[in-house]
Scaffold this motif. Structure first.
Motif, PDB file in Angstrom:
ATOM      1  N   TYR A 121       3.857  25.977 -94.686  1.00 18.18           N
ATOM      2  CA  TYR A 121       4.156  26.153 -96.101  1.00 18.18           C
ATOM      3  C   TYR A 121       5.074  27.359 -96.238  1.00 18.18           C
ATOM      4  O   TYR A 121       4.731  28.457 -95.796  1.00 18.18           O
ATOM      5  CB  TYR A 121       2.877  26.417 -96.906  1.00 18.18           C
ATOM      6  CG  TYR A 121       1.975  25.214 -97.089  1.00 18.18           C
ATOM      7  CD1 TYR A 121       2.463  23.921 -97.028  1.00 18.18           C
ATOM      8  CD2 TYR A 121       0.637  25.388 -97.345  1.00 18.18           C
ATOM      9  CE1 TYR A 121       1.637  22.828 -97.203  1.00 18.18           C
ATOM     10  CE2 TYR A 121      -0.206  24.303 -97.533  1.00 18.18           C
ATOM     11  CZ  TYR A 121       0.309  23.028 -97.472  1.00 18.18           C
ATOM     12  OH  TYR A 121      -0.514  21.943 -97.652  1.00 18.18           O
ATOM     13  N   THR A 169       1.603  21.203 -88.297  1.00 19.40           N
ATOM     14  CA  THR A 169       2.373  20.095 -88.854  1.00 19.40           C
ATOM     15  C   THR A 169       3.420  20.656 -89.804  1.00 19.40           C
ATOM     16  O   THR A 169       3.216  21.691 -90.429  1.00 19.40           O
ATOM     17  CB  THR A 169       1.464  19.102 -89.602  1.00 19.40           C
ATOM     18  OG1 THR A 169       0.786  19.774 -90.660  1.00 19.40           O
ATOM     19  CG2 THR A 169       0.450  18.470 -88.660  1.00 19.40           C
ATOM     20  N   GLN A 170       4.533  19.933 -89.879  1.00 14.40           N
ATOM     21  CA  GLN A 170       5.616  20.407 -90.734  1.00 14.40           C
ATOM     22  C   GLN A 170       6.473  19.246 -91.186  1.00 14.40           C
ATOM     23  O   GLN A 170       6.674  18.282 -90.442  1.00 14.40           O
ATOM     24  CB  GLN A 170       6.459  21.440 -90.001  1.00 14.40           C
ATOM     25  CG  GLN A 170       7.106  20.924 -88.723  1.00 14.40           C
ATOM     26  CD  GLN A 170       7.696  22.032 -87.884  1.00 14.40           C
ATOM     27  OE1 GLN A 170       6.973  22.866 -87.360  1.00 14.40           O
ATOM     28  NE2 GLN A 170       9.022  22.038 -87.770  1.00 14.40           N
ATOM     29  N   GLY A 171       6.990  19.355 -92.387  1.00 12.92           N
ATOM     30  CA  GLY A 171       7.854  18.326 -92.932  1.00 12.92           C
ATOM     31  C   GLY A 171       9.241  18.338 -92.316  1.00 12.92           C
ATOM     32  O   GLY A 171       9.895  17.304 -92.230  1.00 12.92           O
ATOM     33  N   GLU A 172       9.688  19.494 -91.879  1.00 17.40           N
ATOM     34  CA  GLU A 172      11.034  19.608 -91.324  1.00 17.40           C
ATOM     35  C   GLU A 172      11.054  19.249 -89.841  1.00 17.40           C
ATOM     36  O   GLU A 172      10.011  19.092 -89.210  1.00 17.40           O
ATOM     37  CB  GLU A 172      11.566  21.023 -91.545  1.00 17.40           C
ATOM     38  CG  GLU A 172      11.763  21.315 -93.026  1.00 17.40           C
ATOM     39  CD  GLU A 172      12.435  22.649 -93.264  1.00 17.40           C
ATOM     40  OE1 GLU A 172      13.567  22.832 -92.788  1.00 17.40           O
ATOM     41  OE2 GLU A 172      11.816  23.496 -93.920  1.00 17.40           O
ATOM     42  N   CYS A 178       6.359  17.251 -86.144  1.00 16.18           N
ATOM     43  CA  CYS A 178       7.475  17.533 -87.051  1.00 16.18           C
ATOM     44  C   CYS A 178       7.836  16.275 -87.838  1.00 16.18           C
ATOM     45  O   CYS A 178       7.666  15.148 -87.367  1.00 16.18           O
ATOM     46  CB  CYS A 178       8.677  18.011 -86.248  1.00 16.18           C
ATOM     47  SG  CYS A 178       8.311  19.452 -85.223  1.00 16.18           S
ATOM     48  N   ARG A 210       5.064  14.662 -93.749  1.00 11.34           N
ATOM     49  CA  ARG A 210       4.883  15.244 -95.077  1.00 11.34           C
ATOM     50  C   ARG A 210       3.683  14.653 -95.806  1.00 11.34           C
ATOM     51  O   ARG A 210       2.817  15.366 -96.276  1.00 11.34           O
ATOM     52  CB  ARG A 210       6.127  15.024 -95.937  1.00 11.34           C
ATOM     53  CG  ARG A 210       7.281  15.893 -95.563  1.00 11.34           C
ATOM     54  CD  ARG A 210       8.375  15.800 -96.632  1.00 11.34           C
ATOM     55  NE  ARG A 210       9.489  16.636 -96.249  1.00 11.34           N
ATOM     56  CZ  ARG A 210       9.567  17.935 -96.504  1.00 11.34           C
ATOM     57  NH1 ARG A 210       8.604  18.533 -97.146  1.00 11.34           N
ATOM     58  NH2 ARG A 210      10.602  18.642 -96.111  1.00 11.34           N
ATOM     59  N   GLU A 211       3.668  13.363 -95.919  1.00 11.79           N
ATOM     60  CA  GLU A 211       2.624  12.687 -96.687  1.00 11.79           C
ATOM     61  C   GLU A 211       1.374  12.502 -95.836  1.00 11.79           C
ATOM     62  O   GLU A 211       1.477  12.310 -94.616  1.00 11.79           O
ATOM     63  CB  GLU A 211       3.122  11.327 -97.175  1.00 11.79           C
ATOM     64  CG  GLU A 211       4.323  11.411 -98.112  1.00 11.79           C
ATOM     65  CD  GLU A 211       4.067  12.270 -99.330  1.00 11.79           C
ATOM     66  OE1 GLU A 211       2.977  12.163 -99.928  1.00 11.79           O
ATOM     67  OE2 GLU A 211       4.956  13.066 -99.689  1.00 11.79           O
ATOM     68  N   PRO A 250      -0.623  23.288 -91.817  1.00 18.73           N
ATOM     69  CA  PRO A 250       0.704  22.798 -92.174  1.00 18.73           C
ATOM     70  C   PRO A 250       1.610  24.019 -92.354  1.00 18.73           C
ATOM     71  O   PRO A 250       1.115  25.131 -92.551  1.00 18.73           O
ATOM     72  CB  PRO A 250       0.475  22.090 -93.511  1.00 18.73           C
ATOM     73  CG  PRO A 250      -0.714  22.795 -94.099  1.00 18.73           C
ATOM     74  CD  PRO A 250      -1.549  23.270 -92.950  1.00 18.73           C
ATOM     75  N   ASP A 284       1.095  10.475 -92.368  1.00 17.19           N
ATOM     76  CA  ASP A 284       2.335  10.410 -91.578  1.00 17.19           C
ATOM     77  C   ASP A 284       2.078  10.686 -90.104  1.00 17.19           C
ATOM     78  O   ASP A 284       2.787  10.181 -89.243  1.00 17.19           O
ATOM     79  CB  ASP A 284       3.377  11.404 -92.097  1.00 17.19           C
ATOM     80  CG  ASP A 284       4.096  10.942 -93.356  1.00 17.19           C
ATOM     81  OD1 ASP A 284       3.840   9.797 -93.807  1.00 17.19           O
ATOM     82  OD2 ASP A 284       4.898  11.732 -93.896  1.00 17.19           O
ATOM     83  N   ASN A 304      -2.435  15.889 -92.630  1.00 16.87           N
ATOM     84  CA  ASN A 304      -1.948  15.680 -91.265  1.00 16.87           C
ATOM     85  C   ASN A 304      -2.498  16.686 -90.265  1.00 16.87           C
ATOM     86  O   ASN A 304      -2.860  16.319 -89.150  1.00 16.87           O
ATOM     87  CB  ASN A 304      -0.416  15.673 -91.257  1.00 16.87           C
ATOM     88  CG  ASN A 304       0.129  14.465 -91.981  1.00 16.87           C
ATOM     89  OD1 ASN A 304      -0.222  13.333 -91.669  1.00 16.87           O
ATOM     90  ND2 ASN A 304       0.981  14.697 -92.962  1.00 16.87           N
TER      91      ASN A 304
END
Length: 188
Positions: free
Chosen positions: A84, A127-130, A160, A163-164, A82, A167, A21
Motif C-alpha cells: 500500500y 502481494t502487489q498490484g504493480e 505481482c 489487485r482484486e 499487500p 487474483d 491475496n
C-alpha cells in the motif's frame, strides 16, 4: 519425527482485508506447515487492538502481546502484506515497530543486541498490484533493524500484478513458491 520438537511458526497477517491475496498466500504457507506437523500461531492484525509504540514488557500488554511472546519461541516468523502506497501495510508496520522491544537497552553497542534466540527464519509474503520491477527491496530496506534482531535468514515470496481478491489463484508460481518454501523450512 518422534522425539523432535515440532517447528514453531508465528504468522502476522498484515492485510486489512480478510481473505485477500496476501491472506491466501499465508493460507498456503500455513496449510503446508500444518501438513509437516508444525506448531502454528496465526494472527490477523486487523482483528487485534494494539499500539505500535508499546514494548515487549510486562508493563505494556495489549492484543499483540501474545503474538510477540510467541515470536520469542518461534523458529519461523511469517509476515504477510499487500503493498500500500509503496510499502507494507500500516498494520504490519505497526506490528513490526513493536519488534524494537526485542532489542536490549544497550543494542547500539552490544555485540548481541537482541533477546531473540539465534537461527530464526523471517518470511515475507508480499502481494502487489504493480509489476515485479517495483517493491522488491522491502527486506533490504528493513535489513539494518532485522540484522540487529538477529533475523539474518530472510525469505521473500512476491506475487505481482494481483489487485482484486482471488487474483492470486491465477498466479501459480507464487503459490508454488510459498508451498516449496514452507516445505523446506519445516523439514527437519
Amino acid at each position: 519425527m518422534s522425539g523432535h520438537k515440532p517447528c514453531s511458526i508465528v504468522v502476522l497477517r498484515g492485510s486489512p482485508r480478510a481473505s485477500g491475496n496476501s491472506d491466501q498466500l499465508a493460507d498456503r504457507f500455513c496449510e503446508t506447515a500444518i501438513e509437516a506437523h508444525a506448531e502454528l500461531h496465526d494472527y490477523a492484525l486487523r482483528d487485534l487492538e494494539f499500539s505500535p509504540f508499546g514494548e515487549v514488557a510486562d508493563d505494556h500488554q495489549d492484543q499483540l502481546s501474545p503474538a510477540l511472546n510467541d515470536i520469542v519461541q518461534a523458529d519461523i516468523i511469517v509476515l504477510t502484506t499487500p503493498i500500500y502506497f509503496c510499502n507494507m501495510s500500516g498494520l504490519l508496520k505497526g506490528a513490526l515497530d513493536r519488534f524494537f522491544g526485542f532489542l536490549k537497552s544497550d543494542y547500539l553497542t552490544n555485540p548481541e543486541p537482541s533477546i531473540l534466540p539465534k537461527g530464526k527464519h523471517l518470511v515475507l509474503l508480499q502481494t502487489q498490484g504493480e509489476g515485479e520491477e517495483r517493491y522488491d527491496a522491502l527486506l533490504e530496506q528493513y535489513g539494518p533493524g532485522l540484522d540487529k534482531l538477529g533475523l539474518n535468514e530472510r525469505h521473500l515470496v512476491r506475487a505481482c500484478g494481483v489487485r482484486e481478491p482471488g487474483d492470486i489463484q491465477v498466479h501459480p508460481t507464487a503459490l508454488q513458491n510459498v508451498e516449496a518454501l514452507a516445505k523446506r523450512l519445516t523439514a527437519s
